[in-house]
Design an enzyme around this catalytic site. Structure first.
Site, PDB file in Angstrom:
ATOM      1  N   CYS A 158      -7.788 -26.381   9.218  1.00 57.04           N
ATOM      2  CA  CYS A 158      -6.569 -25.705   9.697  1.00 57.04           C
ATOM      3  C   CYS A 158      -5.884 -26.417  10.892  1.00 57.04           C
ATOM      4  O   CYS A 158      -6.258 -27.170  11.639  1.00 57.04           O
ATOM      5  CB  CYS A 158      -6.742 -24.291  10.053  1.00 57.04           C
ATOM      6  SG  CYS A 158      -7.146 -23.894  11.725  1.00 57.04           S
TER       7      CYS A 158
ATOM      8  N   CYS B  62     -13.268 -26.972   9.379  1.00 53.76           N
ATOM      9  CA  CYS B  62     -12.055 -26.561   9.079  1.00 53.76           C
ATOM     10  C   CYS B  62     -10.847 -27.285   9.116  1.00 53.76           C
ATOM     11  O   CYS B  62     -10.785 -28.288   9.977  1.00 53.76           O
ATOM     12  CB  CYS B  62     -11.638 -25.290   9.954  1.00 53.76           C
ATOM     13  SG  CYS B  62     -10.262 -24.223   9.510  1.00 53.76           S
TER      14      CYS B  62
ATOM     15  N   HIS C 189      -6.146 -20.158  12.363  1.00 51.90           N
ATOM     16  CA  HIS C 189      -7.521 -20.290  12.079  1.00 51.90           C
ATOM     17  C   HIS C 189      -8.418 -19.144  11.167  1.00 51.90           C
ATOM     18  O   HIS C 189      -9.008 -19.491  10.141  1.00 51.90           O
ATOM     19  CB  HIS C 189      -8.339 -20.881  12.957  1.00 51.90           C
ATOM     20  CG  HIS C 189      -9.950 -20.902  12.984  1.00 51.90           C
ATOM     21  ND1 HIS C 189     -10.350 -21.862  12.338  1.00 51.90           N
ATOM     22  CD2 HIS C 189     -10.882 -19.924  12.964  1.00 51.90           C
ATOM     23  CE1 HIS C 189     -11.539 -21.814  12.012  1.00 51.90           C
ATOM     24  NE2 HIS C 189     -12.073 -20.527  12.451  1.00 51.90           N
TER      25      HIS C 189
ATOM     26  N   ASP D 150       1.051  -1.331   0.002  1.00 48.80           N
ATOM     27  CA  ASP D 150       0.077  -0.005   0.122  1.00 48.80           C
ATOM     28  C   ASP D 150       0.847   1.271  -0.159  1.00 48.80           C
ATOM     29  O   ASP D 150       1.975   1.083   0.356  1.00 48.80           O
ATOM     30  CB  ASP D 150      -0.822   0.105   1.295  1.00 48.80           C
ATOM     31  CG  ASP D 150      -2.158   0.876   0.938  1.00 48.80           C
ATOM     32  OD1 ASP D 150      -2.236   1.614  -0.006  1.00 48.80           O
ATOM     33  OD2 ASP D 150      -3.046   0.859   2.007  1.00 48.80           O
TER      34      ASP D 150
ATOM     35  N   ASP E 188      -8.330  -6.939   1.469  1.00 51.20           N
ATOM     36  CA  ASP E 188      -7.320  -7.303   2.540  1.00 51.20           C
ATOM     37  C   ASP E 188      -8.140  -6.509   3.805  1.00 51.20           C
ATOM     38  O   ASP E 188      -8.811  -5.724   3.705  1.00 51.20           O
ATOM     39  CB  ASP E 188      -6.188  -6.426   2.298  1.00 51.20           C
ATOM     40  CG  ASP E 188      -6.534  -4.770   2.479  1.00 51.20           C
ATOM     41  OD1 ASP E 188      -6.950  -4.204   1.658  1.00 51.20           O
ATOM     42  OD2 ASP E 188      -5.768  -4.474   3.579  1.00 51.20           O
TER      43      ASP E 188
ATOM     44  N   CYS F 133      -7.841 -26.349  14.212  1.00 47.17           N
ATOM     45  CA  CYS F 133      -8.997 -27.145  14.352  1.00 47.17           C
ATOM     46  C   CYS F 133      -8.854 -28.699  14.311  1.00 47.17           C
ATOM     47  O   CYS F 133      -9.385 -29.327  14.639  1.00 47.17           O
ATOM     48  CB  CYS F 133      -9.986 -26.730  13.315  1.00 47.17           C
ATOM     49  SG  CYS F 133     -10.779 -25.104  13.399  1.00 47.17           S
TER      50      CYS F 133
HETATM   51  N1  PRF Z   1      -6.419   4.102   0.301  1.00 48.27           N
HETATM   52  C1  PRF Z   1      -5.279   3.361   0.714  1.00 48.27           C
HETATM   53  N2  PRF Z   1      -5.068   2.309   1.375  1.00 48.27           N
HETATM   54  C2  PRF Z   1      -6.195   1.944   2.218  1.00 48.27           C
HETATM   55  C3  PRF Z   1      -7.450   2.664   1.840  1.00 48.27           C
HETATM   56  C4  PRF Z   1      -7.757   3.743   0.991  1.00 48.27           C
HETATM   57  O1  PRF Z   1      -8.604   4.268   0.748  1.00 48.27           O
HETATM   58  C5  PRF Z   1      -8.664   1.934   2.755  1.00 48.27           C
HETATM   59  C6  PRF Z   1     -10.019   2.290   2.812  1.00 48.27           C
HETATM   60  N3  PRF Z   1     -10.320   1.765   3.998  1.00 48.27           N
HETATM   61  C7  PRF Z   1      -8.073   0.874   3.134  1.00 48.27           C
HETATM   62  N4  PRF Z   1      -6.453   0.928   2.829  1.00 48.27           N
HETATM   63  N5  PRF Z   1      -4.226   3.875  -0.093  1.00 48.27           N
HETATM   64 ZN    ZN Z   2      -9.630 -23.918  11.806  1.00 47.10          ZN
END
Ligand code: PRF
Ligand code: ZN
Length: 370
Positions: free
Chosen positions: A304, A302, A333, A91, A264, A307
């Site tokens: 995993c 599950c 898990h 990110d 994510d 479990c």
């Molecule tokens: N922009 C970026 N990372 C993020 C978000 C976003 O708007 C969000 C939104 N919840 C999570 N992670 N760059």
């Molecule tokens: Zn599990």
């Protein structure tokens, strides 16, 4: 071209796909575990592979501060440094600066902030974010964006999404590595017109993938679905769509129905560290005395390690004594649960039964607060 996305099956807006990256192919829809500090808290790379993690996410903001991108680059990028040799996604840092940085000042140039570690003044710009992400060496890198808080005035949302578009242009211009795919991020809060503008302007950049940003920031749940729906209506069918920061099981099931491919969230690992185990009904609180004598596993269905080898009684004991193993087993898990949920979703789309799958899933959920 090492980066490719192919839709394999489609049912309504839901689809399965295959994403090819320089470090391997992954099946979508996919949940990506968060490894903020270049580690999914508590789990080894071997465990990640065993539970079916495919892409791991890391954060520019944290790794810029420590251990520093030059060091990571010298040690072989995220792949070499961590030994996790599957695909990585980083990110861009803007979102984390807004939630963690001190004394933040946003300007056209970027975001200035003080490090939460030592107070150093740092300026993160689109150019710097891309340079750092190139040093980290992930397979997928994210454009530098601004994620406004909820609620924000439409006037601010508009100016912010326009700035995010200019930052996307600068992110793209700063990019030098042809082996990394840059995803754009749409913003616009929960205002349909602004979302539409942001999405239409973002796809003009003809990028290898698109993220829907700015959601799951505290808005009521009913507001998220229409925004995702209109976004996936506008995003090109042949590019992966990534719904950022979304990871509650019911939101994954709803997101897949709307044509989202990637998700994510820290939720599965964080809630695990708080002693909660995800099951189809909702969350089991293993810190509660209720499970002290229960010889059953968290989830009979599950596969995993937790479990297959441990009872709720033992896990409750580990949680109540704050033993490290308890937190590790619950993270393991919970991630396996979300990976399996996405496997079940993929199988349902392939079989043409996604609607029935989603309805059955909703019916199994416990009432709120149970
Ligand atoms: N922009 C970026 N990372 C993020 C978000 C976003 O708007 C969000 C939104 N919840 C999570 N992670 N760059
Ligand atoms: Zn599990």
């Amino acid at each position: 071209m090492a980066f490719e996305f192919r839709v394999l099956h489609q049912q309504g807006k839901a689809r399965t796909g295959r994403l090819t990256t320089p470090h391997g192919e992954v099946a979508t829809p996919l949940f990506m575990p968060v490894g903020t500090q270049a580690t999914v808290k508590g789990l080894s790379n071997r465990e990640l592979v065993e539970i079916g993690s495919q892409i791991v996410l890391a954060n520019t903001y944290h790794l810029l501060l420590r251990p520093g991108p030059e060091r990571v680059a010298r040690l072989g990028g995220l792949h070499g440094f961590t030994g996790y040799t599957g695909p990585w996604l980083t990110d861009s840092g803007g979102f984390q600066v807004m939630s963690l940085g001190h004394r933040r000042v946003i300007s056209e140039e970027g975001v200035a902030f003080s490090s939460h570690l030592n107070g150093d003044r740092i300026l993160l710009t689109p150019e710097r974010s891309i340079a750092v992400q190139e040093q980290l060496g992930a397979d997928i890198v994210m454009a530098f964006d601004e994620c406004p808080p909820y609620p924000s005035e439409p006037d601010y949302l508009k100016r912010s999404l326009e700035r995010t578009l200019r930052w996307l242009e600068r992110s793209l211009a700063a990019k030098t590595r042809p082996d990394q795919a840059l995803f754009g991020i749409t913003q616009g809060g929960v205002e349909p017109d602004l979302r539409r503008t942001s999405t239409l302007e973002t796809i003009r950049f003809d990028l290898p993938g698109y993220a829907i940003g700015g959601l799951a920031v505290g808005e009521p749940k009913e507001k998220m679905v229409p925004v995702v729906d209109l976004s996936t209506d506008l995003l090109p069918e042949d590019r992966p769509r990534y719904l950022m920061g979304v990871g509650h099981p019911e939101d994954l099931v709803a997101g897949v129905a709307l044509g989202v491919d990637l998700f994510d969230c820290v939720y599965p690992t964080r809630t695990g560290r708080f002693g909660y185990a995800l099951v189809d009904g909702g969350r089991l609180n293993l810190g509660s005395a209720r499970h002290k004598d229960d010889p059953a596993p968290i989830d009979e269905a599950c596969d995993c390690y937790a479990c297959q080898n441990h009872s709720r009684a033992y896990l409750t004991h580990l949680v109540r004594t704050e033993e490290l193993l308890g937190l590790r087993l619950l993270s393991l898990h919970n991630l396996r649960y979300l990976h399996r949920l996405m496997e079940r979703a993929r199988a349902a789309v392939e079989a043409g039964s996604y609607g029935a799958f989603a309805r059955a899933f909703a019916e199994r959920r416990w009432p709120e607060g149970a």
